[in-house]
Design an enzyme around this catalytic site. Sequence first.
Site, PDB file in Angstrom:
ATOM      1  N   LYS A 155     -99.268 -71.430 127.018  1.00 50.14           N
ATOM      2  CA  LYS A 155     -99.524 -71.204 125.600  1.00 50.14           C
ATOM      3  C   LYS A 155     -99.447 -72.484 124.780  1.00 50.14           C
ATOM      4  O   LYS A 155     -99.403 -72.432 123.551  1.00 50.14           O
ATOM      5  CB  LYS A 155     -98.535 -70.172 125.046  1.00 50.14           C
ATOM      6  CG  LYS A 155     -98.521 -68.856 125.811  1.00 50.14           C
ATOM      7  CD  LYS A 155     -97.478 -67.918 125.241  1.00 50.14           C
ATOM      8  CE  LYS A 155     -97.312 -66.699 126.121  1.00 50.14           C
ATOM      9  NZ  LYS A 155     -96.257 -65.792 125.587  1.00 50.14           N
ATOM     10  N   GLY A 162     -96.656 -59.845 121.792  1.00 53.15           N
ATOM     11  CA  GLY A 162     -95.725 -60.830 121.275  1.00 53.15           C
ATOM     12  C   GLY A 162     -95.665 -62.086 122.112  1.00 53.15           C
ATOM     13  O   GLY A 162     -96.243 -62.179 123.187  1.00 53.15           O
ATOM     14  N   THR A 163     -94.893 -63.041 121.597  1.00 57.31           N
ATOM     15  CA  THR A 163     -94.673 -64.326 122.263  1.00 57.31           C
ATOM     16  C   THR A 163     -93.612 -65.075 121.466  1.00 57.31           C
ATOM     17  O   THR A 163     -93.190 -64.616 120.408  1.00 57.31           O
ATOM     18  CB  THR A 163     -95.986 -65.137 122.317  1.00 57.31           C
ATOM     19  OG1 THR A 163     -95.801 -66.281 123.128  1.00 57.31           O
ATOM     20  CG2 THR A 163     -96.402 -65.597 120.933  1.00 57.31           C
ATOM     21  N   THR A 164     -93.201 -66.229 121.944  1.00 59.86           N
ATOM     22  CA  THR A 164     -92.328 -67.115 121.176  1.00 59.86           C
ATOM     23  C   THR A 164     -92.773 -68.553 121.399  1.00 59.86           C
ATOM     24  O   THR A 164     -92.885 -68.998 122.543  1.00 59.86           O
ATOM     25  CB  THR A 164     -90.854 -66.971 121.604  1.00 59.86           C
ATOM     26  OG1 THR A 164     -90.446 -65.608 121.504  1.00 59.86           O
ATOM     27  CG2 THR A 164     -89.960 -67.826 120.718  1.00 59.86           C
TER      28      THR A 164
END
Length: 243
Positions: free
Chosen positions: A82, A49-51
């Site tokens: 990112k 995951g990431t945001t």
Amino acid sequence: MRTPTGDLSDGPAEELGRDQPVFGPEIGEFEHSERRAAQADGEGEMKTGTTTVGIKTADGVVMATDMRASLGGMVSSKDVQKVEEVHPRGALTIAGSVSAAQNLISTLKAETSLYETRRGKDMSMEALSTLTGNLLRSGAFYIVQPILGGVDDEGSHIYSIDALGGTTEEEYTVTGSGSQYALGVLEQEYDDDVTVDEAKTMAAKAIQSAVERDLASGNGINVAVVTDDGVDITRYKDFDDLL
């Protein structure tokens, strides 16, 4: 950010042969039966995951991401950038496979540089979003979901681009496993008159909200501010520096 472990048999790998998965070398080659078994067994899947967040303002765009990379239940890195400059006045956030994202960024940088050399001017954001969507649609980068943001002669732009190449221009957008938490903050606080400084604070609040609830997001925030002057990317380990 993630490394791919799912079944690739129905995508580009099928065209190249089952014994040569497109993204196999990143984690080792899997036989077809092993990929099927991993997909069928929930415990065999690598949860990641990431945001990432993108916000449009009158004077530019603000893009922000967390700094954690995860692999299954493990934090594989605490200092991942990112968001990257891909254009003199444009940047791209990345969510998905590390190798595919790096390749996509390198390709976009090369294409925008070639365009400028041939035509003597920067590529427009609309053209860059079309190029990005076409690259994703080709299948080579199909496990990446980016946000593209930038400034051109027409103004500021934020594009949400899905993993299959669908492109939509937005006022603000989010991607990643923490997106539902970040989106709630943006829905509540965004307005058409937001300034760049206000957007930076808003983006920090959105990422912080995701970090507090999403285990796959964390370890600080990268913020990219894109204006007519170019792309400025800054890392913050402490959210208080922006709030």
